[in-house]
Design an enzyme around this catalytic site. Sequence first.
Site, PDB file in Angstrom:
ATOM      1  N   CYS A   5       0.833  -1.207   0.000  1.00 14.55           N
ATOM      2  CA  CYS A   5       0.000   0.000   0.000  1.00 14.55           C
ATOM      3  C   CYS A   5       0.858   1.242   0.000  1.00 14.55           C
ATOM      4  CB  CYS A   5      -1.005   0.012   1.145  1.00 14.55           C
ATOM      5  SG  CYS A   5      -0.548  -0.742   2.683  1.00 14.55           S
ATOM      6  N   HIS A   7      -4.480   7.555   2.251  1.00 14.12           N
ATOM      7  CA  HIS A   7      -3.123   7.122   1.925  1.00 14.12           C
ATOM      8  C   HIS A   7      -2.534   7.764   0.671  1.00 14.12           C
ATOM      9  CE1 HIS A   7      -0.623   3.474   3.461  1.00 14.12           C
ATOM     10  NE2 HIS A   7      -0.271   4.629   3.980  1.00 14.12           N
TER      11      HIS A   7
HETATM   12 CA    CA Z   1      -2.293  -2.753   1.412  1.00 11.01          CA
END
Ligand code: CA
Lengths: 495, 495
Positions: free
Chosen positions: A58, A96
């Site tokens: 991520c 994010h």
């Molecule tokens: Ca992830």
Amino acid sequence: ATASTSSQPPNVVIMLMDDMGWGDLGCNGEPNRETPNLDQMAREGLIASSMYTAAPLCSPSYTPQNMVGGIPDDEVLLPELLAQKGYTSGLVGKWHLGHQPQYLPLKHGFDFWFGAPNCHFGPYADLLTPNIPVFLNDSMVGRYYEDFHIDKNNGVSNMTQLFTDAAVEFINREANRGPFFLLWAPDATHAPTYASEKYRGTSRRGRYGEAVRELDAGVGAILDALRAHQVDNNTLVVFTSDNGAALVSKYNGGSNGPFLCGKQTTFEGGMRAPGIFWWPGVIPAGTTTHQVSSENTQPSQPYEEAVAEWCGRRWICSRTAAQLAGVQTPQDRIYDGLALAKSLTHPQLEVQRPVFLYRGNRLMAVRRGPLKIHLWTFSTPTAELQKGINFCPGAEVPNVTTPTPTNHTARPILFNVEVDPGERYPVSHLSRTYKDAIQMLKKVVKEHEEKLVPGEPQLNWCDQAVMHWRPHGCEALKECLPIPQSNPYLCDWPH
Amino acid sequence: ATASTSSQPPNVVIMLMDDMGWGDLGCNGEPNRETPNLDQMAREGLIASSMYTAAPLCSPSYTPQNMVGGIPDDEVLLPELLAQKGYTSGLVGKWHLGHQPQYLPLKHGFDFWFGAPNCHFGPYADLLTPNIPVFLNDSMVGRYYEDFHIDKNNGVSNMTQLFTDAAVEFINREANRGPFFLLWAPDATHAPTYASEKYRGTSRRGRYGEAVRELDAGVGAILDALRAHQVDNNTLVVFTSDNGAALVSKYNGGSNGPFLCGKQTTFEGGMRAPGIFWWPGVIPAGTTTHQVSSENTQPSQPYEEAVAEWCGRRWICSRTAAQLAGVQTPQDRIYDGLALAKSLTHPQLEVQRPVFLYRGNRLMAVRRGPLKIHLWTFSTPTAELQKGINFCPGAEVPNVTTPTPTNHTARPILFNVEVDPGERYPVSHLSRTYKDAIQMLKKVVKEHEEKLVPGEPQLNWCDQAVMHWRPHGCEALKECLPIPQSNPYLCDWPH
Ligand SMILES: [Ca+2]
Ligand SMILES: [Ca+2]
């Protein structure tokens, strides 16, 4: 009904899981079969067997709060596109894409946000750095481990319940008010995994399984909300994940089914994502598409790790969803993502195209049709192995699961991942298949590199001063902290 | 309807695949999803997630024709039991319980047989040994590679079609004449795999996948025949396999999904079998049972390899099917198989019991509840590895995938195969779970060994004279061959 005959463009719901593996779904063969809602969603919809994430992780996970960069203003995100057709867009869960104020969701097309800019890491009780804030729209409404508790000992937290409730409330609010886009990005399957008290001890798979069960229930609740408002026939729902299961977490990570290795690698276990597309009355029930597809619209981006994740979070449907909404994607840049709306209604259609698999800035492998070609291989760095960290536990394919980045450009390694999803049996370089594959590879990599416009790396600079000392809203909560002196430095990402 | 209220005991159809892996079914996560009929059967029925085969191979495969032994007369096979209630029993496909005349199916309870006593191995064009005969009832009606062709170059053969037609014809004949038992045991997924001409090039998985697709179509045809005669509501259909996929065959073998290793080993990949139970109106649709179960009724048998397979072919339902038919199993011997009819209608029921996993005569491991305990480990012998033979390709779990038989009796290796189906992360021997497991292990192994009555080994003796020189029926076909002098010798099985 089809998209073209509907009076209103379809709603779009993207359910983006965090570190959930391809093999965690009952319908993808998880032996304990603990995902009844996802299994039903698959029965009523389309399974995409060959969907790839943008990157095998991520974003750098160790010091995310230090990151200076974020999503550039000139990137056009899906909610910004959809706004042209009057969509209301909501994000529930992890963002994010940068956590400085200018990078937050409401600055990039979202009308609603409940969630956090980063993963639910600590510092837990370490008072030297601030805990991750949770936002409602543009204001912090509390912090993880303070106001939004996650019990590190037993993994109990009601965050998934809150994220499910927020998604259902968003649908309740928007269902009868014009088209909407909802990105549901709960992160309960990312370490440290968590689930509500009522899920404790309910899974044969332990804590990780409890998280999966609660997320599966959330899927059911969201689909039920769509049905209750009778918008299920005009809503495309997509279920996927942002990278493969983190095998490094052992018992506390998920399953990549028959695939090799996990998160952090560009083997199938790191990159192949679960994919379910659901749209009753439009997508034929109980079908499968083998279309090789990618969750990102990559080439205008640099291949820094976090940026690749951003591609993941901007996602595939930037083309397909835009197509469904009847919006033109910007003409001033090249997208290599495809508009695949027709594949949803005609699963047997298959566009032959390459998907490029990156680890960091490096093009590691190319998937096209049944073939996957490794230009570079890299599993777990030797130094990490010595610490007990292993991205490929139990797997050892000679010359393939290499503990150092290994250059195979002179003689790429070829697998047919339809007959060999575990990447165990390299195709002989003496075969006709191999020779044809290398010809194809050269052509598509050349085209890819010619079109690629490297973006500005967003992960190079770190600075303690950009951490969450004083997020907007901290005053009302009396949770503001003093900001230290700015001191930018080059980030050091361990993987 | 339930078994107890039906006026007639239920028909039983067992579909026993050969070397098909747990992971070859779309509903078990095979990514290409090429088994629509099995997937539908699973949706309409019950998936058994934890069913084990009797042994990790069908029987010694190199010189089966030399084998002197066979199923002893005092073994009571399922068709013999069911005959007490008026069942007519048919076998379509491979027998493999001994090929001398006294061992053949019609001597052991079957009323009908179309198939072969051994696997469809050659000798192909080698005239020194006879080709395997195909029988109709008690007479040879031709030989493989002569009258029943399998093209070794392209894998084309119509045998699966013949086996499917024979099964459907058996049902057509018996459906309205009292209860029947059909064991459908086609062997197209055993090397050398084959499929009919019409399946050539139809699978994304190559030749192996073609075999699977045709078998899947056969499943559909058999279920359709039951529906057409309206006996589907009074027929239990079971789909399973006799051992895990032969990973040693690489591209030409199947998939064991997330499990470790394959055929020949006692890791999950060698022993965990696909399991689907179908009985519309009785078994609740779309359910899963986690009941740990075994396909064999073992302890009255020696653990010679072929004999264990016989357990496989005599099968599980010797208890469960007998229970459904209302027949008492013999009281003069101990069966450790359970009568599990109630688990079919109440999938949430779970009997805690151990299943013992053997390789040859050696008790290798015990599965009970979520736990699997390895007393011995053994993957591929080093000498075979050097020849390129590998039962665990791509897998290497330290101290677990050992290339020699390794005794862990002093400190057994424990896995929780519900959270760790790939047998990658041994449970710490310092944990409470481990200590409790060892206590349990000692108790159940002691009980098992006390009850075990070793049978007469049937695989010790080989003799060229017992090969298929002159099977009954050879005269009419003019395919009798001269029998060489009898010269019994101790068999030498390579694995
Ligand atoms: Ca992830
Ligand atoms: Ca077999």
